[in-house]
Motif scaffolding. Structure first.
Motif, PDB file in Angstrom:
ATOM      1  N   VAL A 593      72.402   3.034  20.583  1.00  0.00           N
ATOM      2  CA  VAL A 593      71.222   3.849  20.882  1.00  0.00           C
ATOM      3  C   VAL A 593      70.456   3.290  22.080  1.00  0.00           C
ATOM      4  O   VAL A 593      70.022   4.030  22.959  1.00  0.00           O
ATOM      5  N   THR A 594      70.291   1.954  22.133  1.00  0.00           N
ATOM      6  CA  THR A 594      69.529   1.374  23.249  1.00  0.00           C
ATOM      7  C   THR A 594      70.269   1.594  24.566  1.00  0.00           C
ATOM      8  O   THR A 594      69.652   1.936  25.580  1.00  0.00           O
ATOM      9  N   GLN A 623      61.225   1.440  20.217  1.00  0.00           N
ATOM     10  CA  GLN A 623      61.430   1.047  18.812  1.00  0.00           C
ATOM     11  C   GLN A 623      62.877   0.641  18.552  1.00  0.00           C
ATOM     12  O   GLN A 623      63.137  -0.229  17.720  1.00  0.00           O
ATOM     13  N   SER A 624      63.828   1.272  19.269  1.00  0.00           N
ATOM     14  CA  SER A 624      65.235   0.881  19.047  1.00  0.00           C
ATOM     15  C   SER A 624      65.455  -0.555  19.545  1.00  0.00           C
ATOM     16  O   SER A 624      66.169  -1.339  18.921  1.00  0.00           O
ATOM     17  N   LEU A 625      64.794  -0.910  20.668  1.00  0.00           N
ATOM     18  CA  LEU A 625      64.902  -2.294  21.169  1.00  0.00           C
ATOM     19  C   LEU A 625      64.231  -3.271  20.193  1.00  0.00           C
ATOM     20  O   LEU A 625      64.757  -4.349  19.907  1.00  0.00           O
ATOM     21  N   ASP A 659      73.468  -4.934  28.883  1.00  0.00           N
ATOM     22  CA  ASP A 659      73.589  -3.755  29.767  1.00  0.00           C
ATOM     23  C   ASP A 659      72.458  -2.755  29.474  1.00  0.00           C
ATOM     24  O   ASP A 659      72.020  -2.025  30.361  1.00  0.00           O
ATOM     25  N   ALA A 660      72.009  -2.738  28.211  1.00  0.00           N
ATOM     26  CA  ALA A 660      70.916  -1.816  27.854  1.00  0.00           C
ATOM     27  C   ALA A 660      69.570  -2.363  28.322  1.00  0.00           C
ATOM     28  O   ALA A 660      68.672  -1.606  28.691  1.00  0.00           O
ATOM     29  N   LEU A 673      57.887   0.118  27.219  1.00  0.00           N
ATOM     30  CA  LEU A 673      59.338  -0.031  27.174  1.00  0.00           C
ATOM     31  C   LEU A 673      59.759  -1.354  27.818  1.00  0.00           C
ATOM     32  O   LEU A 673      60.616  -2.082  27.295  1.00  0.00           O
ATOM     33  N   LEU A 674      59.130  -1.670  28.940  1.00  0.00           N
ATOM     34  CA  LEU A 674      59.435  -2.908  29.663  1.00  0.00           C
ATOM     35  C   LEU A 674      59.200  -4.117  28.748  1.00  0.00           C
ATOM     36  O   LEU A 674      60.056  -5.013  28.651  1.00  0.00           O
ATOM     37  N   LEU A 675      58.064  -4.137  28.041  1.00  0.00           N
ATOM     38  CA  LEU A 675      57.754  -5.297  27.189  1.00  0.00           C
ATOM     39  C   LEU A 675      58.717  -5.390  26.001  1.00  0.00           C
ATOM     40  O   LEU A 675      59.107  -6.485  25.606  1.00  0.00           O
ATOM     41  N   SER A 676      59.128  -4.231  25.448  1.00  0.00           N
ATOM     42  CA  SER A 676      60.119  -4.268  24.357  1.00  0.00           C
ATOM     43  C   SER A 676      61.422  -4.895  24.845  1.00  0.00           C
ATOM     44  O   SER A 676      62.047  -5.711  24.148  1.00  0.00           O
TER      45      SER A 676
END
Length: 1125
Positions: A593-594, A623-625, A659-660, A673-676
């Motif tokens: 998913v990521t 959330q996936s990360l 890679d993700a 997103l960047l911080l996750s």
């Protein structure tokens, strides 16, 4: 009489003027002073008695009663006995004559004044005080008045305030306990009489046997059919007067139950009667009748009836909250539970016309609250006691609780019920841990209930099943815990899911995973709707209905990803192998998913409803990360297993994850997103630590991006996280590999070049003798310092607990930057924001790398700081630079705390200058300031100095102390020791309660570890000064929250020399007390028994303090002179 009449008129006009809108504050103060002076006169009460009987002005009556209250509570000892008799006879007569016409607040105040007299004089001088109350209750005309008097007596006499001596408090409690049986009998009689009187005439026919009111469950819950029959009687319709009397009686019971012990006085008939009234709260029919009959009075009646239910539940909860249950009372408890669960079944009974939820909505909100409180008390206090009764069906109870929980009309009500389930799950978990042999039996008993609970809680967090309710939740405003209402809802729900997972792992997983899978299919299927448009990619879903469904599905996916992340801890440790395939399935899905989200850049896609769908897509990706990061400990365990088998599967999981992650480490990606992504990278580098991580092309790409001077810098927080991850990849030892395979030389070179690149601009700031420093604007310099030090400090902090080798390499790479920092420090001493950052960096270095820095350089740093922080500099920082300046000094003191804790002799030479700095430079600046800034850090430094360098003050060897005995102990550096102790003593005279608590703890610790109180210098010159200060603090009630701690400290100090305490200190202390006469001092001395055990001694201390305050209150004499109004 004319003067009384004139005074009354004058007082009425003064009161009217005082409360008039136009009266100025100045004039109000004048009037207030006049009234106070009038009240202080001897004999003012006679005027007030006249005012009370002759005025209808509420303000005048209230003032007159206040004069009486003051007289009785503060001057009663000095009132002549003839006057007391007159007051004792006049006030009750006044009450009897006017209680029906007086406003309720005046009547209640008058009752309180009479009870205050009873508190002073019953039974010796006011022997009929309590019998009068009982007579009032028994006479139908005055029953309400008697009940008000009874409740006031319970409030004022059972737990009196401190203006009584301890002996009197104990006497009153005993006198009241003697009356309990009579009082409870009377109250039972009143409630039963009202019930029976109205039951006979109740117009509603009894329910027919087929009405389904009592099913199987009921006969289970109630042993005897007779009690079921009793509780099935229709609820009577009460008139207003009866309702008022019942509510007063129930209020009395609730207060009595708060202090009387559980005993046979609380009879079964009383309990049954209370339950009859508890039914008023869940009787919708009565409310319906009230609203159908239409008149407003009937509506009020409906509310009043509901209030009776609330009051009855309050009584039940008072009994429930008592943890200590005598054996003979257990049966009563069981009966109480059975009767309450009858009510619970009544509330949750579902017949077609009426759903449970709408029934709960119609009930009084306070009644539901009280009922929930009851259930919480039942589960938290009594479940372990009751579960063993075979006749109590716990599973059926859980069924009812389930219905009650999931039909709550409000979010708060639902949260409270989830708390009850959490308590139940905790109880079950601890029960299983203590009886592992019965684990299967216990789980089998509750399995169905737990699976139901899990499914329903999961449904409740999904828009798919619960959209209307979830859309009401606020997801923007933060509460005190820094979370929104929606986040709190989700977190509490997931805690319940996690607790069920702990008990039933396979069930929980097989319930949750398919639901996650469904939502993932929708998300992964979005790729087919992406079309390329002129400006980029667009999601080709435009129909309003489709957008709404997608929004709900994405919100649910986000919640379920959090749920899956929350369960990660149940796949590791001992169960790793057993649950491996489930965990692998989850992790593979998460990696997929990521990667999918990063590859098709869903975070940059255009959508039909950008304000809704774009945040949804970003949130799912983040959330996936985060969920994948939650499995980092599982990956670490897999890594050590894979190391043995060297599996390709593990390598591909990690490289696909990278890679993700890598495309997201960019300034073009949204912060969330960047911080996750950064956090996931840190977890891979720190927790998992695969050997091959550095050789993955994606990781090398991140290295070159971060070290490239021309690349745009990430936001501060992300930059710090990425640098931490890269540093950890090079510094942390690889698991399961011997030292010689760690490749330290190569990693060391790489780390040095990483740090060199990160600190390039910073190192160029160093003033150079050859080429003078080129001038740069101050703000730009500050930015460079802030950016570099925040990264370097974080790297050091994260390595501080690691192996010596890692710390060594870290310091080698940092050495030049540290030297630059020290060289720059003096230049920025007047810029407190820069000094603050530099000292933070040095504090982290001292905590993590002081061994690597070596002694000479460390000494150089300390010396530089000691030279820079002169008296003037400290004063400037603390007094003129506000909070930043204070923070700078606090950090400096923290660095010194690390220094004085260092074992061995290395930093011993600095002790004299550190103590001088504290006592001669810092302490004088802050001692008199009310602000707590710097004080806590200073006293911690003094404590650490004493604690870790005791032999600097008390050198004696074991041999010397054996030869000389402890009394002869030599004190080194005595002036320093005395100054420090004096500072501690002074701190107890200041109002700051946190500092007081901290310093008391420090003294107690020094006594426990180093026998401080036993040292000759302390014992002979300081001990009783400290005891005196602590006793004065108790007498002044300035730090009342710490009563217990202060009592224990006084005991520990006194126990060093009990003989001295009892023979010399106590008499001296009493002699020095002002405000008490010689006789009272003797009584205080006599009452302080010579007990030497802790509980008795502290009890004596608190008795002394209480009685001393009481005597002072009694002795406040009346001022002479009279004032005419």
């Amino acid at each position: 009489m004319a003067s009384e009449e004139a005074s009354l008129r004058a007082l009425e006009s003064l009161m009217t003027e005082f409360f008039h809108d136009c009266t100025t504050n100045e004039r109000k103060r004048e009037i207030e002073e006049l009234l106070n002076n009038f009240a202080q006169q001897i004999g003012a009460w006679r005027f007030c008695l006249y005012f009370l009987s002759s005025t209808r002005n509420d303000y005048v009556m209230m003032y007159s009663l206040t004069v009486f209250e003051n007289l009785i509570n503060k001057m009663w000892l000095g009132v002549p006995s003839q006057d007391k008799m007159e007051i004792r006879s006049c006030l009750p007569k006044l009450l009897l004559a006017h209680h029906k016409t007086l406003p309720y607040f005046i009547r209640n105040k008058l009752c309180k004044v009479i009870v205050d007299i009873g508190r002073q004089d019953w039974p010796m001088f006011y022997h009929d005080f309590f019998t009068n109350i009982l007579q009032l209750i028994q006479s139908p005309v005055t029953t309400p008045l008697g009940l008000i008097m009874l409740k006031t007596t319970s409030e004022e006499l059972a737990c009196p305030r401190e203006d009584l001596s301890v002996a009197r408090k104990e006497e009153l409690r005993k006198l009241l306990l003697d009356q309990v049986q009579t009082v409870l009998g009377l109250l039972t009689g009143i409630l039963e009489t009202v019930w029976d009187k109205h039951s006979v005439t109740a117009a509603t026919p009894p329910p027919s046997p087929t009405s389904g009111e009592s099913g199987d469950l009921l006969s289970n819950l109630l042993q005897s059919p007779s009690s079921a029959k009793l509780l099935n009687q229709p609820i009577p319709i009460l008139d207003v007067e009866s309702e008022y009397i019942c509510s007063l009686a129930l209020e009395c019971l609730a207060h009595l139950f708060s202090w009387i012990p559980l005993s046979a006085s609380i009879t079964p008939s009383l309990l049954t009667t209370i339950f009859h009234f508890a039914r008023f709260g869940c009787d919708i029919r009565a409310r319906k009748m009230a609203s159908v009959n239409g008149s407003s009075q009937n509506c009020v009646l409906g509310q009043e009836r509901g209030r009776l239910g609330v009051l009855a539940m309050s009584c039940i909860n008072e009994l429930m909250s008592k943890n200590c249950v005598p054996m003979e009372f257990e049966e009563y408890l069981l009966r109480m539970f059975q009767q309450t669960f009858y009510l619970l079944q009544k509330i949750t009974k579902d017949n077609n016309a009426h759903t449970v939820k709408s029934r709960l909505e119609e009930l009084d909100e306070s009644y539901i609250e009280k009922f929930t409180d009851f259930l919480r008390l039942f589960v938290s206090v009594h479940l372990r006691r009751i579960e063993s009764y075979s006749q109590f069906p716990v599973v059926e109870f859980l069924t009812l609780l389930f219905k009650y929980t999931f039909h709550q009309p409000t979010h708060e009500g639902y949260f409270s019920c989830l708390d009850i389930w959490t308590l139940f799950l905790d109880y079950l978990t601890s029960k299983i841990k203590s009886r592992l042999g019965d684990k299967e039996a216990v789980l089998n008993r509750y399995e169905d209930a737990l699976v139901l609970l899990l499914t329903e809680v999961l449904n409740r967090i999904q828009f798919r099943y619960n959209q209307a309710q979830l859309e009401e939740l606020d997801d923007e405003t933060l509460d005190d815990d820094q979370q929104t209402e929606w986040q709190r809802y989700l977190r509490q729900s997931l805690e319940v899911v996690a607790k069920v997972m702990e008990l039933l792992p396979t069930h929980a997983f097989s319930t949750l995973f398919p639901v996650l899978q469904d939502n993932l299919e929708v998300y992964l299927g979005l790729q087919q709707f992406i079309v390329t448009s002129g400006s980029g990619h667009r999601l080709n879903i435009t129909a309003e209905n489709d957008c709404r469904r997608l929004h709900c599905s994405l919100r649910d996916l986000s919640s379920l990803l959090q749920a899956v992340g929350r369960l990660a801890e149940y796949f590791i440790g001992d169960v790793f192998a057993a649950r491996f395939s489930d965990a692998l399935t989850v992790v593979e899905r998460l990696v997929k998913v990521t990667l999918y989200g990063s590859q098709i850049k869903l975070y940059n896609i255009e959508t039909a409803v950008p304000s809704v769908l774009k945040p949804d897509l970003i949130d799912v990706h983040a959330q996936s990360l985060a969920a994948l990061q939650a499995y980092s400990h599982w990956l670490a365990q897999y890594c050590s297993e894979a190391h043995r088998q060297n599996t390709q599967q593990f390598v591909s999981l990690i490289s696909t994850t990278m890679d993700a992650v890598t495309p997201l480490i960019s300034t073009k990606v949204q912060d969330k997103l960047l911080l996750s992504a950064c956090h996931l990278l840190v977890s891979l580098a720190t927790t998992v630590r695969p050997v091959f991580l550095i050789s993955i092309p994606a990781v090398q790409k991140v290295f070159s991006r971060i070290t490239d001077a021309s690349a745009q810098r990430l936001v501060d927080k992300a930059q710090v996280l990425v640098c931490r991850a890269l540093s950890n990849i090079l510094l942390l030892p690889w698991p399961n590999l011997p030292e010689n395979e760690q490749q330290w030389p190569v990693r060391s070179i790489n780390h040095a070049s990483l740090i060199s690149a990160l600190s390039r601009d910073y190192r160029s700031l160093k003033p150079n003798a050859v080429a003078p420093q080129r001038k740069m604007p101050l703000d730009d310099t500050k930015v460079i310092i802030h950016r570099t030090l925040s990264v370097l400090e974080d790297i050091v902090e994260n390595i501080s607990g690691e192996s010596t080798k890692s710390r060594q390499i870290c310091y080698q790479s940092l050495q030049e930057s540290v030297q630059v920092s020290l060289a720059l420090f003096p230049a920025f001493i007047h810029q407190s924001d820069v000094t603050d950052e530099m000292l933070s960096f040095f504090l982290t270095l001292f905590r993590g790398l002081r061994v690597q820095m070596g002694v000479p350089f460390t000494e150089q740093i300390i010396q530089t700081f000691l030279n820079m922080f002169t008296r003037e500099q400290l004063a400037e920082s603390i007094l003129h630079e506000g909070s930043t300046g204070c923070r700078v000094v606090e950090k400096f003191l923290k660095i010194l705390q690390v220094v004085v804790q260092e074992p061995g002799q290395v930093f011993r030479p600095f002790l004299p200058s550190i103590i001088s700095l504290c006592m001669e430079q810092v302490y004088p600046i802050i001692a008199e300031r009310p602000s707590p800034d710097v004080k806590a850090e200073l006293f911690e430094l003094l404590f650490r100095t004493l604690h870790h360098n005791w032999r600097y003050f008390f050198k004696s060897t074991v041999l010397a102390s054996v030869q000389r005995g402890p009394a002869e102990e030599q004190v080194e550096n005595e002036p320093h020791f005395s100054a420090v102790m004096q500072a501690f003593g002074q701190s107890f005279l200041q109002p700051d309660i946190h500092l007081f608590k901290q310093n008391l703890f420090y003294l107690e610790t020094l006594n426990t570890k180093q026998k401080l109180y036993h040292k000759k210098i302390f014992r002979t010159t300081m001990l009783f000064q400290f005891v005196n200060v602590l006793l004065q603090v108790l007498v002044h009630k300035s730090h009342d929250l710490l009563q217990e701690e202060i009592g224990i400290a006084i005991y520990n100090m006194a126990s060093v020399d009990f003989d001295g305490f009892f023979a010399a200190f106590l008499p001296e202390f009493l002699t020095s007390c002002d405000g008490v006469d010689a006789n009272q001092k003797n009584v205080l001395g006599r009452n302080f028994k010579m007990d030497r055990d802790l509980p008795s001694f502290t009890q004596n201390v608190h008795r002394l303090v209480n009685d001393l305050r009481y005597y002072r209150l009694c002795n406040d004499s009346l001022p002479p002179g009279t004032v005419k109004l």
